[in-house]
Design a protein around this motif. Structure first.
Motif, PDB file in Angstrom:
ATOM      1  N   LEU A  24      34.765  32.970  37.368  1.00 15.63           N
ATOM      2  CA  LEU A  24      34.107  34.224  37.024  1.00 15.63           C
ATOM      3  C   LEU A  24      32.636  34.075  37.376  1.00 15.63           C
ATOM      4  O   LEU A  24      32.007  33.077  37.020  1.00 15.63           O
ATOM      5  CB  LEU A  24      34.258  34.531  35.528  1.00 15.63           C
ATOM      6  CG  LEU A  24      35.679  34.746  35.032  1.00 15.63           C
ATOM      7  CD1 LEU A  24      35.708  34.865  33.509  1.00 15.63           C
ATOM      8  CD2 LEU A  24      36.303  35.969  35.663  1.00 15.63           C
ATOM      9  N   TRP A  64      33.559  43.374  38.539  1.00 12.97           N
ATOM     10  CA  TRP A  64      34.098  43.474  37.189  1.00 12.97           C
ATOM     11  C   TRP A  64      34.590  44.888  36.895  1.00 12.97           C
ATOM     12  O   TRP A  64      35.570  45.074  36.173  1.00 12.97           O
ATOM     13  CB  TRP A  64      33.063  43.052  36.141  1.00 12.97           C
ATOM     14  CG  TRP A  64      33.640  43.153  34.771  1.00 12.97           C
ATOM     15  CD1 TRP A  64      33.487  44.174  33.885  1.00 12.97           C
ATOM     16  CD2 TRP A  64      34.541  42.227  34.158  1.00 12.97           C
ATOM     17  NE1 TRP A  64      34.232  43.942  32.749  1.00 12.97           N
ATOM     18  CE2 TRP A  64      34.882  42.742  32.897  1.00 12.97           C
ATOM     19  CE3 TRP A  64      35.090  41.011  34.561  1.00 12.97           C
ATOM     20  CZ2 TRP A  64      35.740  42.093  32.033  1.00 12.97           C
ATOM     21  CZ3 TRP A  64      35.943  40.356  33.686  1.00 12.97           C
ATOM     22  CH2 TRP A  64      36.260  40.901  32.436  1.00 12.97           C
ATOM     23  N   ALA A 110      32.567  42.586  29.219  1.00 10.10           N
ATOM     24  CA  ALA A 110      32.154  41.508  30.122  1.00 10.10           C
ATOM     25  C   ALA A 110      30.914  40.776  29.625  1.00 10.10           C
ATOM     26  O   ALA A 110      30.370  39.935  30.317  1.00 10.10           O
ATOM     27  CB  ALA A 110      31.934  42.025  31.540  1.00 10.10           C
TER      28      ALA A 110
END
Length: 138
Positions: A27, A54, A108
């Motif tokens: 990520l 994202w 996120a």
């Protein structure tokens, strides 16, 4: 809440359509905003790494990352994997190595960074480069 190590290796599956697009390798993080910016994935063992923004993520879990769109990002972020990165304070003091990162799967947002020397709140993140993750001295 989820950990980066829990996401790594999950299959990435489109909401509508065929089978998996690939497997999460990492990520990418935008340290300035304190959020995950991209999901990096690889199709097959020797496939090229692709970055999905994202915003294309619909949901994470159980056992998959479901995406709205498989359109790769136009600008791929620099390849800085937070896991295993050295941690330094802005005064130059070593603060161990990143073991894991907790983040909110809906927003996120980075919640905490777990290092070999303890937990760091996300608000202390300052920058990320090839050499180290830089955090505000506490």
């Amino acid at each position: 809440m989820m950990l980066f190590t829990e996401v790594r290796g999950l299959p990435v599956v489109p909401l509508a359509g065929a089978g998996p697009l690939g497997t999460v390798t990492s990520l990418a993080v935008d340290v300035a905003s304190g959020t995950v910016s991209h999901v990096l994935l690889r199709r097959g063992r020797f496939g090229r790494e692709t970055a999905l923004p994202w915003e294309s993520v619909h949901a994470i879990g159980p056992g998959t990352v479901r995406v709205r769109s498989a359109t790769a990002a136009e600008s791929v972020p620099p390849r800085h994997d937070l896991l295993g990165h050295r941690v330094l304070t802005n005064t130059g003091t070593a603060h161990g190595t990143v073991l894991d990162v907790a983040f909110d799967t809906r927003t996120a947002r980075i919640l905490a960074v777990f290092t070999t020397r303890g937990e760091l709140p996300a608000g202390r993140l300052l920058g990320l480069g090839d050499h180290a993750l830089v955090v505000r001295a506490g």
